[in-house]
Structures are given as structure tokens and as C-alpha cells.
Design a protein around this motif. Structure first.
Motif, PDB file in Angstrom:
ATOM      1  N   GLU A  57       0.710  -1.158   0.049  1.00 29.89           N
ATOM      2  CA  GLU A  57      -0.057   0.120   0.026  1.00 29.89           C
ATOM      3  C   GLU A  57       0.831   1.446  -0.091  1.00 29.89           C
ATOM      4  O   GLU A  57       0.620   2.210  -0.750  1.00 29.89           O
ATOM      5  CB  GLU A  57      -0.888   0.040   1.233  1.00 29.89           C
ATOM      6  CG  GLU A  57      -2.159  -0.931   1.081  1.00 29.89           C
ATOM      7  CD  GLU A  57      -3.138  -0.468   0.204  1.00 29.89           C
ATOM      8  OE1 GLU A  57      -3.505   0.656  -0.330  1.00 29.89           O
ATOM      9  OE2 GLU A  57      -3.431  -1.297  -0.904  1.00 29.89           O
ATOM     10  N   SER A  61       0.995   3.928  -3.182  1.00 29.85           N
ATOM     11  CA  SER A  61       0.806   5.669  -2.771  1.00 29.85           C
ATOM     12  C   SER A  61       1.818   6.060  -3.195  1.00 29.85           C
ATOM     13  O   SER A  61       1.831   7.444  -3.713  1.00 29.85           O
ATOM     14  CB  SER A  61       0.638   5.669  -1.142  1.00 29.85           C
ATOM     15  OG  SER A  61       0.328   7.011  -0.826  1.00 29.85           O
ATOM     16  N   ASN A  64       1.911   6.502  -6.901  1.00 29.28           N
ATOM     17  CA  ASN A  64       0.862   7.440  -7.375  1.00 29.28           C
ATOM     18  C   ASN A  64       1.361   8.803  -7.279  1.00 29.28           C
ATOM     19  O   ASN A  64       0.779   9.730  -8.122  1.00 29.28           O
ATOM     20  CB  ASN A  64      -0.455   6.849  -6.462  1.00 29.28           C
ATOM     21  CG  ASN A  64      -1.850   7.764  -7.017  1.00 29.28           C
ATOM     22  OD1 ASN A  64      -1.892   8.021  -8.227  1.00 29.28           O
ATOM     23  ND2 ASN A  64      -2.648   7.928  -6.149  1.00 29.28           N
ATOM     24  N   ASN A  65       1.923   9.123  -5.967  1.00 27.62           N
ATOM     25  CA  ASN A  65       2.527  10.625  -5.966  1.00 27.62           C
ATOM     26  C   ASN A  65       3.506  10.864  -6.916  1.00 27.62           C
ATOM     27  O   ASN A  65       3.222  12.071  -7.563  1.00 27.62           O
ATOM     28  CB  ASN A  65       2.742  10.719  -4.541  1.00 27.62           C
ATOM     29  CG  ASN A  65       1.888  10.710  -3.483  1.00 27.62           C
ATOM     30  OD1 ASN A  65       0.666  10.712  -3.755  1.00 27.62           O
ATOM     31  ND2 ASN A  65       2.219  10.470  -2.346  1.00 27.62           N
TER      32      ASN A  65
END
Length: 114
Positions: A57, A61, A64-65
Motif C-alpha cells: 500500500e 501510494s 501514485n504521488n
């Protein structure tokens, strides 16, 4: 109380790949053991499964950033490129020259803007 199959269905923390057994269309983890009193107990492998899920996870994240940042950087660079192309086009085609050299009939003429 829900049964083990219900608890582990649909992408829960303990439904991961580690120590899982295929049942039908889904993977059911062996990270939980049913107790005598209608409850569940975590097996030692469950902590590794939860830790691996948390790590994945966090990586998701972070990726994605990074992708969002690259998207906005691309947009800004495109805007800067369009502005730069417009400035170069204005200089080349629309701005009147400061000095014009040519001929008027057969007489050479040089005009300078003041």
C-alpha cells in the motif's frame, strides 16, 4: 459472527498470496484459525501478510504521488513550450523589422525605424 470465508473475501488484509489456498474463484488465506469459542486466532504468518500488505500500500501510494507529479510537470512544460513557440513566431513573422533593406524599383533602399 461471520465465518472465515466471509472475513477473508474481497481484498482484505489476510486474503493475500502468502500462505493462501485456492477455493473456487478466490484465494482464502490460512492466516486465521477458528477457535473453539466461535472466534478466530491469528497464525504467525498473518503478521507477515499484514506487513506485506502495508508495504505494498505504501509503495502504491508513493508511485501514485510520483505519477501525479510527473503529470503536472508535463503540463507545465507543455505550457512553457507553447509560450516559447509563440514568442519565437512573433519575432519571426509578426514583429516589424528595425532595418529594412530592399529596392524601390531599381534603386537600393535602406530604411531604419526610429
Amino acid at each position: 459472527k461471520p465465518d472465515q470465508k466471509t472475513i477473508l473475501r474481497g481484498g482484505s488484509l489476510l486474503g493475500g498470496k502468502t500462505g493462501s489456498v485456492p477455493r473456487g474463484n478466490q484465494q482464502v488465506s490460512e492466516d486465521l484459525t477458528e477457535t473453539e469459542h466461535h472466534g478466530y486466532r491469528l497464525n504467525p504468518m498473518a503478521l507477515n501478510t499484514i506487513s506485506a500488505f502495508d508495504l505494498e500500500e505504501r509503495r502504491h501510494s508513493d508511485n501514485n504521488n510520483i505519477q501525479t507529479g510527473i503529470f503536472w510537470l508535463t503540463i507545465v512544460l507543455m505550457v512553457v513550450g507553447v509560450i516559447q513557440a509563440g514568442a519565437a513566431g512573433y519575432e519571426q513573422w509578426w514583429k516589424p523589422p528595425e532595418t529594412f533593406t530592399g529596392t524601390l524599383g531599381s534603386i537600393p533602399v535602406t530604411l531604419q525605424q526610429k
